[in-house]
Design a protein around this motif. Structure first.
Motif, short mmCIF file in Angstrom:
data_model
loop_
_atom_site.label_atom_id
_atom_site.label_comp_id
_atom_site.label_asym_id
_atom_site.label_seq_id
_atom_site.Cartn_x
_atom_site.Cartn_y
_atom_site.Cartn_z
N LEU A 274 0.88 -1.25 -0.14
CA LEU A 274 0.04 -0.06 0.11
C LEU A 274 0.74 1.29 -0.05
O LEU A 274 1.68 1.31 0.73
CB LEU A 274 -1.06 0.04 1.26
CG LEU A 274 -1.79 1.29 1.25
CD1 LEU A 274 -2.91 1.44 0.33
CD2 LEU A 274 -2.35 1.15 2.66
N GLN B 228 0.81 5.71 -0.97
CA GLN B 228 0.01 6.69 -1.37
C GLN B 228 0.37 7.35 -2.67
O GLN B 228 1.48 7.07 -3.25
CB GLN B 228 0.60 7.96 -0.27
CG GLN B 228 -0.10 8.03 1.04
CD GLN B 228 -0.07 9.00 1.87
OE1 GLN B 228 0.85 9.85 1.62
NE2 GLN B 228 -0.79 9.25 2.88
N PRO C 45 -3.78 6.35 -8.34
CA PRO C 45 -4.79 5.17 -7.78
C PRO C 45 -4.95 4.26 -8.78
O PRO C 45 -5.31 2.96 -8.55
CB PRO C 45 -5.78 5.99 -7.33
CG PRO C 45 -4.94 7.50 -6.94
CD PRO C 45 -4.26 7.73 -7.85
N THR D 55 -1.59 -1.49 -4.21
CA THR D 55 -2.64 -0.52 -3.85
C THR D 55 -2.22 0.88 -3.77
O THR D 55 -1.42 0.97 -2.95
CB THR D 55 -3.33 -1.04 -2.41
OG1 THR D 55 -3.84 -2.33 -2.76
CG2 THR D 55 -4.66 -0.23 -2.30
N SER E 9 -3.38 4.69 -2.77
CA SER E 9 -4.37 5.44 -2.29
C SER E 9 -4.23 6.94 -2.58
O SER E 9 -3.07 7.40 -2.90
CB SER E 9 -4.32 5.37 -0.56
OG SER E 9 -3.21 5.80 -0.10
N SER E 10 -5.51 7.51 -2.67
CA SER E 10 -5.43 8.87 -3.12
C SER E 10 -5.34 9.96 -1.99
O SER E 10 -5.30 9.45 -0.85
CB SER E 10 -6.67 9.12 -3.83
OG SER E 10 -7.96 8.87 -3.01
N THR F 275 -3.66 0.63 -9.16
CA THR F 275 -3.98 -0.31 -8.23
C THR F 275 -4.54 -1.52 -9.00
O THR F 275 -5.22 -1.45 -9.75
CB THR F 275 -5.23 0.25 -7.39
OG1 THR F 275 -4.54 1.22 -6.48
CG2 THR F 275 -5.75 -0.79 -6.48
#
Length: 117
Positions: free
Chosen positions: A11, A13, A87, A114, A116-117, A90
């Motif tokens: 994960l 950003q 994003p 993944t 994330s926004s 992903t």
């Protein structure tokens, strides 16, 4: 027995970076065309990047300038450096190998990325 084992997903950003690795065994790595594919939920699997035995590369338009595929034949390992992640990057990322140009016979189980926004 051919094994392709991906690692390095996770994960992150948006704007961040990840480096995926694919450790190969059971193939003559230096003679194999290698590639990275990805598949997002509800979407078809797509080629992200490929690299020939000689080191020639090709990329999906959506990742050009952000992703870099490379290989280390001494370590039987394929890499995908992913920068400026979005994003829409992903997906589950899969390593693939084959002995014909862009025809992949062997597949790994994938590593999840993944963003994330």
């Amino acid at each position: 027995q051919v094994q392709l084992v991906e690692s390095g997903g996770g994960l992150v950003q948006a704007g961040g970076s990840l480096r995926l690795s694919c450790a190969a065994s059971g193939i003559i790595f230096s003679l194999a065309a290698m590639g990275w594919y990805r598949q997002a939920p509800g979407k078809e699997r797509e080629l992200v990047a490929g690299i020939s035995p000689s080191g020639s590369t090709n990329y999906a338009d959506s990742v050009k300038g952000r992703f870099t595929i490379s290989r280390d034949n001494s370590k039987n390992t394929l890499y995908l450096q992913m920068n400026s992640l979005k994003p829409e990057d992903t997906a589950m990322y899969y390593c693939a190998a084959g002995y014909s140009a862009r025809v992949y016979t062997y597949w790994g189980r994938g590593t999840q990325v993944t963003v994330s926004s």
